[in-house]
Design an enzyme around this catalytic site. Structure first.
Site, PDB file in Angstrom:
ATOM      1  N   HIS A  80     -10.177  -5.943  -3.062  1.00 53.04           N
ATOM      2  CA  HIS A  80     -11.315  -5.767  -2.148  1.00 53.04           C
ATOM      3  C   HIS A  80     -12.387  -5.023  -2.947  1.00 53.04           C
ATOM      4  CE1 HIS A  80      -9.112  -7.281   1.244  1.00 53.04           C
ATOM      5  NE2 HIS A  80      -8.107  -6.481   0.964  1.00 53.04           N
ATOM      6  N   GLU A  93       0.802  -1.221   0.000  1.00 52.56           N
ATOM      7  CA  GLU A  93       0.000   0.000   0.000  1.00 52.56           C
ATOM      8  C   GLU A  93       0.840   1.279   0.000  1.00 52.56           C
ATOM      9  OE1 GLU A  93      -2.873  -0.616   3.156  1.00 52.56           O
ATOM     10  OE2 GLU A  93      -3.619  -2.422   2.222  1.00 52.56           O
ATOM     11  N   ASN A 105       2.297  -4.832  -3.268  1.00 56.18           N
ATOM     12  CA  ASN A 105       0.874  -5.172  -3.146  1.00 56.18           C
ATOM     13  C   ASN A 105       0.074  -3.909  -2.857  1.00 56.18           C
ATOM     14  OD1 ASN A 105      -1.206  -7.260  -2.757  1.00 56.18           O
ATOM     15  ND2 ASN A 105      -1.111  -6.774  -0.570  1.00 56.18           N
ATOM     16  N   ASP A 161     -12.108 -10.195  -1.972  1.00 57.44           N
ATOM     17  CA  ASP A 161     -13.449 -10.317  -1.388  1.00 57.44           C
ATOM     18  C   ASP A 161     -14.337  -9.319  -2.115  1.00 57.44           C
ATOM     19  OD1 ASP A 161     -12.742  -7.883  -0.078  1.00 57.44           O
ATOM     20  OD2 ASP A 161     -12.401  -8.889   1.837  1.00 57.44           O
ATOM     21  N   GLU A 184      -6.018 -10.578  -2.209  1.00 52.23           N
ATOM     22  CA  GLU A 184      -6.921 -10.419  -1.055  1.00 52.23           C
ATOM     23  C   GLU A 184      -8.372 -10.317  -1.502  1.00 52.23           C
ATOM     24  OE1 GLU A 184      -5.636  -7.177   1.496  1.00 52.23           O
ATOM     25  OE2 GLU A 184      -3.512  -7.646   1.188  1.00 52.23           O
TER      26      GLU A 184
HETATM   27  O1  G2I Z   1      -7.949  -4.054   5.618  1.00 55.88           O
HETATM   28  C1  G2I Z   1      -8.081  -5.185   4.826  1.00 55.88           C
HETATM   29  C2  G2I Z   1      -6.738  -5.620   4.296  1.00 55.88           C
HETATM   30  C3  G2I Z   1      -6.186  -4.577   3.339  1.00 55.88           C
HETATM   31  N1  G2I Z   1      -4.905  -4.994   2.795  1.00 55.88           N
HETATM   32  C4  G2I Z   1      -3.898  -5.409   3.756  1.00 55.88           C
HETATM   33  C5  G2I Z   1      -4.448  -6.428   4.729  1.00 55.88           C
HETATM   34  O2  G2I Z   1      -3.479  -6.773   5.690  1.00 55.88           O
HETATM   35  C6  G2I Z   1      -5.701  -5.916   5.397  1.00 55.88           C
HETATM   36  O3  G2I Z   1      -6.138  -6.937   6.311  1.00 55.88           O
HETATM   37  C7  G2I Z   1      -6.780  -6.480   7.456  1.00 55.88           C
HETATM   38  C8  G2I Z   1      -7.187  -7.671   8.301  1.00 55.88           C
HETATM   39  O4  G2I Z   1      -8.106  -8.440   7.583  1.00 55.88           O
HETATM   40  C9  G2I Z   1      -7.833  -7.195   9.595  1.00 55.88           C
HETATM   41  O5  G2I Z   1      -8.022  -8.305  10.480  1.00 55.88           O
HETATM   42  O6  G2I Z   1      -5.948  -5.625   8.181  1.00 55.88           O
HETATM   43  C10 G2I Z   1      -6.608  -5.050   9.291  1.00 55.88           C
HETATM   44  C11 G2I Z   1      -5.728  -3.998   9.922  1.00 55.88           C
HETATM   45  O7  G2I Z   1      -5.405  -3.007   9.030  1.00 55.88           O
HETATM   46  C12 G2I Z   1      -6.968  -6.156  10.283  1.00 55.88           C
HETATM   47  O8  G2I Z   1      -7.715  -5.611  11.339  1.00 55.88           O
HETATM   48  C13 G2I Z   1      -7.117  -5.553  12.587  1.00 55.88           C
HETATM   49  C14 G2I Z   1      -8.056  -4.800  13.489  1.00 55.88           C
HETATM   50  O9  G2I Z   1      -8.271  -3.510  12.938  1.00 55.88           O
HETATM   51  C15 G2I Z   1      -7.461  -4.657  14.821  1.00 55.88           C
HETATM   52  O10 G2I Z   1      -8.365  -4.019  15.682  1.00 55.88           O
HETATM   53  C16 G2I Z   1      -7.040  -6.021  15.358  1.00 55.88           C
HETATM   54  O11 G2I Z   1      -6.348  -5.884  16.560  1.00 55.88           O
HETATM   55  O12 G2I Z   1      -6.836  -6.822  13.135  1.00 55.88           O
HETATM   56  C17 G2I Z   1      -6.142  -6.713  14.337  1.00 55.88           C
HETATM   57  C18 G2I Z   1      -5.679  -8.084  14.787  1.00 55.88           C
HETATM   58  O13 G2I Z   1      -6.750  -8.934  14.971  1.00 55.88           O
END
Ligand code: G2I
Length: 472
Positions: free
Chosen positions: A243, A166, A207, A273, A271
């Protein structure tokens, strides 16, 4: 004639499986999510030479339904969070590899690839880094040390890494991350160089999201990648996160994948969805299925697009509702871990592209030793080349392997994956990659390649470790 025989045998095998599934259903009154009468996603994807992956949430691996779907349906896994900087180095110099190690072990147990995500990213940085003040040279060292430490730890076990994540704004300019602000554009090249030095066999990706179609942001990414290649920076792939929103798959997706592939890069849908306004209904779910299929088709139409990862298995666990209020149902499985129309569409895209048309697996005059069985599947064929996946079943456990076969005269291997390739005249030798040398007795090794100089690529006189294999 042989392909017909193989097809007949396959059909028969499917019918037997279907019949026994029906018996199981009658006997126990339940069906499983493995769709016994149909291939799993990974079985459907295999002949296409592509991987089908999922993001894995470490906290859910203790749920047996989740675990079962993750292992049986997918041939690749990406850590949803467990490999991010804040997860692996919460305090400066104090590492926690537990979640990351768990995923790598899970993948190895289930004969899966691991897609490494992610090394240098403005988000999910540990507090000490996010809020710390560092001189430019100190920050550069912190960054490259991090890349070196993490990639080295999994050297030979993670064949692809998102090195930089990003890096762009929507208008194609660079995001003003801590790294960019202090180090300028060179933070990107330095990260890739550090990753390459730590594991020269890993393919290194940049990415991003909203770069699926041809637009200002993907143009910025494209120009950066061209510059990096011109400078000899070791970059090997582009990840299109994908996404997406139901009904809004970019019409230029395939064209965009193709332009990156034309630079000699791999492209991965990293990724995927496809979210919708809630509540879901059957027409939105059907539209979503078409959209999943369109994304898969765009990847499958371009040789350099090597895999698709969905960002979560089930709507129950998706990140979407937490971030986009009122939206959800973005994944291929529903809240009860039941496959949705999107799942069926994804699988259908792979089945169709795979063609179900295995080539001639060996020299018909040679019955082989019976200790190995080889199947060549041509997933794509044009006048001067083809894409071929090969699987070899072995009766003996292996720690390393070497497969040899002949290609028709004048046909050469242009590129290969999941193995090291060399060719002398018509004879091709493939040795295991660092991550797929171990095969259990009765297990199957697989690799794939693209040819140039000719189209019909059924390997003949196939041997494993010098022993001739039988036709599959
Ligand atoms: O945001 C969607 C994706 C966009 N591209 C990069 C990916 O790495 C990103 O994945 C998401 C995860 O799916 C989420 O699970 O990234 C988020 C963070 O930017 C993740 O969320 C975080 C929550 O915001 C936090 O509150 C939590 O502590 O996950 C953390 C761990 O569970």
């Amino acid at each position: 004639m042989r392909p017909h025989r193989v097809r007949t045998v396959r059909r028969l095998a499917r019918a037997v499986v279907a019949a026994s599934a029906a018996v199981a259903t009658l006997a126990f009154g339940l069906t499983t999510t493995s769709q016994a009468a149909n291939p799993t996603l990974r079985e459907a994807a295999e002949p296409t030479g592509r991987f089908i992956g999922t993001a894995v949430n470490d906290g859910l691996l203790s749920n047996s339904t989740y675990r079962n779907i993750a292992s049986t349906e997918f041939s690749s896994v990406t850590a949803e969070n467990a490999m991010k900087w804040e997860s692996v180095e919460p305090q400066r110099g104090q590492f926690n590899w537990a979640g990351a190690d768990r995923l790598v072990q899970f993948a190895q147990q289930n004969d899966q690839l691991v897609y490494g995500h992610t090394l240098v990213w403005h988000s999910q940085m540990p507090d000490w880094l996010e809020n710390g003040s560092f001189s430019n040279s100190e920050l550069r060292t912190i960054m490259t040390d991090h890349v070196t430490t993490q990639v080295s730890r999994y050297r030979g076990q993670i064949p692809r890494w998102d090195v930089v994540n990003e890096a762009f704004n929507e208008d194609g300019t660079f995001r003003q991350s801590k790294f960019y602000q202090q180090l300028g554009e060179s933070y990107i090249a330095d990260s890739f160089r550090a990753a390459h030095a730590a594991d020269p066999s890993a393919k290194l990706f940049i990415n991003d999201y909203n770069v699926e179609g041809v637009n200002a942001k993907s143009d910025g990414l494209y120009r950066l990648v061209q510059r990096l290649l011109d400078q000899g920076v070791p970059i090997h792939g582009v990840g299109l996160q994908s996404h997406l929103i139901v009904g809004q798959v970019p019409g230029t997706l395939q064209q965009n994948i193709q332009r990156f592939a034309n630079l000699g890069l791999e492209v991965v849908i990293t990724e995927l969805d496809i979210r919708m306004q809630m509540p879901a209904d059957s027409s939105k779910l059907q539209r979503q299925a078409q959209d999943y299929r369109a994304v898969a088709n765009a990847c499958l139409a371009v040789d350099g697009c090597t895999g698709i990862t969905v960002w979560g298995i089930s709507d129950r666990d998706s990140w979407v509702p937490d971030v986009f209020e009122g939206q959800g149902a973005a994944c291929p499985y529903d809240e009860n871990y039941q496959p949705k129309p999107a799942y069926e569409a994804l699988r259908a895209a792979f089945v169709e592209a795979g063609g179900g048309d295995p080539g001639d697996p060996g020299d018909p005059g040679d019955p082989g030793t019976g200790s190995c069985t080889a199947v060549f599947t041509v997933s794509n064929r044009w006048s001067t080349g083809s894409v071929v996946s090969v699987s070899v079943r072995t009766t003996q456990a292996l720690n390393t392997w070497r497969v040899e076969f002949d290609l028709p005269s004048g046909v050469t291997v242009a590129s290969g994956w999941n193995g090291g390739f060399s060719q002398s005249g018509s004879r091709v030798t493939v040795t295991n990659a660092p991550y797929n040398g171990t095969v259990s007795a009765g297990g199957t090794l697989s690799f794939g390649f693209q040819t140039s100089g000719g189209a019909a690529q059924d390997g003949t006189a196939v041997s494993l470790g010098g022993q001739r294999c039988a036709a599959g």
